[in-house]
Design a protein around this motif. Structure first.
Motif, PDB file in Angstrom:
ATOM      1  N   ASP A  77       0.632  -1.056  -0.016  1.00 44.93           N
ATOM      2  CA  ASP A  77       0.109   0.456  -0.201  1.00 44.93           C
ATOM      3  C   ASP A  77       0.761   1.178  -0.338  1.00 44.93           C
ATOM      4  O   ASP A  77       0.477   2.038  -0.789  1.00 44.93           O
ATOM      5  N   LEU A  78       2.038   1.397   0.540  1.00 42.05           N
ATOM      6  CA  LEU A  78       2.678   2.283   0.981  1.00 42.05           C
ATOM      7  C   LEU A  78       2.972   2.886  -0.545  1.00 42.05           C
ATOM      8  O   LEU A  78       3.358   4.023  -0.789  1.00 42.05           O
ATOM      9  N   LEU A  79       3.142   1.602  -1.515  1.00 39.91           N
ATOM     10  CA  LEU A  79       3.957   2.211  -3.068  1.00 39.91           C
ATOM     11  C   LEU A  79       2.849   3.008  -3.646  1.00 39.91           C
ATOM     12  O   LEU A  79       3.091   3.474  -4.937  1.00 39.91           O
ATOM     13  N   SER A  80       1.701   2.952  -2.930  1.00 38.07           N
ATOM     14  CA  SER A  80       0.168   3.544  -3.479  1.00 38.07           C
ATOM     15  C   SER A  80       0.386   5.430  -3.466  1.00 38.07           C
ATOM     16  O   SER A  80      -0.497   5.610  -4.213  1.00 38.07           O
ATOM     17  N   ARG A  81       1.408   5.637  -2.653  1.00 40.84           N
ATOM     18  CA  ARG A  81       1.201   7.036  -2.413  1.00 40.84           C
ATOM     19  C   ARG A  81       2.412   7.636  -2.671  1.00 40.84           C
ATOM     20  O   ARG A  81       3.673   6.519  -2.523  1.00 40.84           O
ATOM     21  N   PRO A  82       2.818   9.268  -2.744  1.00 41.29           N
ATOM     22  CA  PRO A  82       3.949   9.955  -2.542  1.00 41.29           C
ATOM     23  C   PRO A  82       4.800   9.175  -1.170  1.00 41.29           C
ATOM     24  O   PRO A  82       4.249   8.755  -0.401  1.00 41.29           O
ATOM     25  N   ALA A  83       6.334   9.980  -1.497  1.00 37.43           N
ATOM     26  CA  ALA A  83       7.354   9.572  -0.647  1.00 37.43           C
ATOM     27  C   ALA A  83       6.883   8.506   0.582  1.00 37.43           C
ATOM     28  O   ALA A  83       7.337   8.510   1.647  1.00 37.43           O
ATOM     29  N   ALA A  84       7.176   6.909  -0.501  1.00 38.25           N
ATOM     30  CA  ALA A  84       7.188   5.604   0.563  1.00 38.25           C
ATOM     31  C   ALA A  84       8.751   5.314   0.833  1.00 38.25           C
ATOM     32  O   ALA A  84       8.376   4.578   2.145  1.00 38.25           O
ATOM     33  N   PHE A  85       9.481   6.196   0.416  1.00 40.33           N
ATOM     34  CA  PHE A  85      10.653   5.622   1.609  1.00 40.33           C
ATOM     35  C   PHE A  85      11.393   7.056   2.356  1.00 40.33           C
ATOM     36  O   PHE A  85      12.239   7.434   2.588  1.00 40.33           O
ATOM     37  N   GLY A  86      10.191   8.023   2.224  1.00 43.18           N
ATOM     38  CA  GLY A  86      10.739   8.948   2.906  1.00 43.18           C
ATOM     39  C   GLY A  86      11.650  10.422   2.441  1.00 43.18           C
ATOM     40  O   GLY A  86      12.221  11.420   2.963  1.00 43.18           O
ATOM     41  N   GLU A  87      10.754  10.070   1.107  1.00 43.18           N
ATOM     42  CA  GLU A  87      11.639  11.444   0.355  1.00 43.18           C
ATOM     43  C   GLU A  87      11.270  12.983   1.403  1.00 43.18           C
ATOM     44  O   GLU A  87      10.195  12.313   0.027  1.00 43.18           O
ATOM     45  N   ASN A  88      11.527  13.745   0.080  1.00 41.87           N
ATOM     46  CA  ASN A  88      11.655  15.009   0.266  1.00 41.87           C
ATOM     47  C   ASN A  88      10.835  15.784  -1.040  1.00 41.87           C
ATOM     48  O   ASN A  88       9.518  15.735  -1.185  1.00 41.87           O
ATOM     49  N   ILE A  89      11.828  14.965  -2.314  1.00 40.44           N
ATOM     50  CA  ILE A  89      11.296  15.693  -3.696  1.00 40.44           C
ATOM     51  C   ILE A  89      10.623  13.867  -4.342  1.00 40.44           C
ATOM     52  O   ILE A  89      10.955  13.418  -4.335  1.00 40.44           O
ATOM     53  N   VAL A  90       9.237  14.606  -4.587  1.00 38.23           N
ATOM     54  CA  VAL A  90       9.070  12.744  -5.413  1.00 38.23           C
ATOM     55  C   VAL A  90       8.804  13.386  -7.118  1.00 38.23           C
ATOM     56  O   VAL A  90       8.234  14.149  -7.743  1.00 38.23           O
ATOM     57  N   ALA A  91       9.544  12.492  -8.042  1.00 38.95           N
ATOM     58  CA  ALA A  91       9.700  12.315  -9.655  1.00 38.95           C
ATOM     59  C   ALA A  91      10.000  11.796  -9.851  1.00 38.95           C
ATOM     60  O   ALA A  91      10.826  10.353  -9.399  1.00 38.95           O
ATOM     61  N   GLU A  92       9.780  11.138 -11.519  1.00 40.27           N
ATOM     62  CA  GLU A  92      10.991  10.988 -12.075  1.00 40.27           C
ATOM     63  C   GLU A  92      11.318  10.639 -13.404  1.00 40.27           C
ATOM     64  O   GLU A  92      11.312  12.298 -13.907  1.00 40.27           O
ATOM     65  N   GLY A  93      12.755   9.724 -13.147  1.00 39.79           N
ATOM     66  CA  GLY A  93      13.382   9.554 -14.853  1.00 39.79           C
ATOM     67  C   GLY A  93      14.430  10.697 -14.133  1.00 39.79           C
ATOM     68  O   GLY A  93      15.702  10.408 -15.794  1.00 39.79           O
ATOM     69  N   LEU A  94      15.619  10.249 -13.152  1.00 38.71           N
ATOM     70  CA  LEU A  94      16.394  10.404 -12.150  1.00 38.71           C
ATOM     71  C   LEU A  94      16.982   9.246 -11.582  1.00 38.71           C
ATOM     72  O   LEU A  94      16.814   9.831 -10.411  1.00 38.71           O
TER      73      LEU A  94
END
Length: 215
Positions: A77-94
């Protein structure tokens, strides 16, 4: 290089494991967010001995890794929302192999500089309720990274994260992580000398490289 930021996230220390506190449970922030030398406004660190400070002001974990984590975990379930790993920046492509220590990125009006990989700890496994995640990160080098804030400013979800300067091009985040944390890629003496001399690597890891040279 430019990528879109889908969310900026922050968290406050909360009970996590008995008396242990953690701010790993981060949630998206609405509107314009101030980015200061200590990190995003509204974001706090529970364990100030191992987290926070100028070299660990802003955390970025690539959303690119979520699909593989979902497959490995068998869904979560955690992977269905932002910041599952406690990140401040949520982005894809890097990802870690394309980002170097010392790279500078413009986010809104703030200027960020990559300072070090994120060292995984037991809190990730407790957060997900699954053992083996730290070992997988160590093996695959999908660790995420930290930024220091060179110029304070502000940003919001929907802004772009734009690389404006390449740092230490020989040392991408995955490579540095492997040399410090993966026993299969232990740093040689020459590599420790190089890491100890990297001016844009965090003080902590340059100190660790110097310590290894003494042993």
């Amino acid at each position: 290089m430019k990528i879109d930021v889908t969310a900026l996230c922050a968290g406050q220390p909360q009970p996590f494991n008995g008396a242990e506190m953690s701010a790993i449970d981060k949630r998206p922030l609405a509107g314009t967010v101030a980015i200061r030398s200590f990190g995003l406004a509204g974001d706090m660190v529970a364990d100030t001995e191992h987290h926070g400070g100028p070299d660990m002001a802003v955390h970025h974990y690539p959303r690119d890794h979520y699909a593989e984590w979902d497959a490995w975990l068998g869904g979560h379930d955690l992977l269905s929302r932002p910041a599952a790993f406690g990140e401040n920046i949520v982005a894809e492509g890097l990802t870690e192999d394309a980002v170097h220590i010392g790279d500078r990125f413009r986010l809104g009006s703030a200027l960020l500089e990559v300072s070090q990989p994120r060292k995984p700890c037991w809190k990730i496994e407790h957060h997900f309720g699954r053992k083996g995640m730290v070992a997988r990160i160590v093996k695959q080098h999908n660790c995420g990274w930290y930024y220091r804030v060179i110029e304070e400013g502000a940003a919001q979800a929907g802004d772009t994260l734009e690389r404006v300067e390449i740092g230490h091009a020989v040392w991408n985040v995955a490579h540095v992580f492997a040399k410090f944390y993966d026993p299969a890629h232990k740093a040689t003496r020459k590599e420790c000398e190089q890491l100890a001399a990297l001016p844009r690597l965090s003080d902590e890891l340059r100190g660790e490289a110097r310590a290894r040279l003494q042993t």
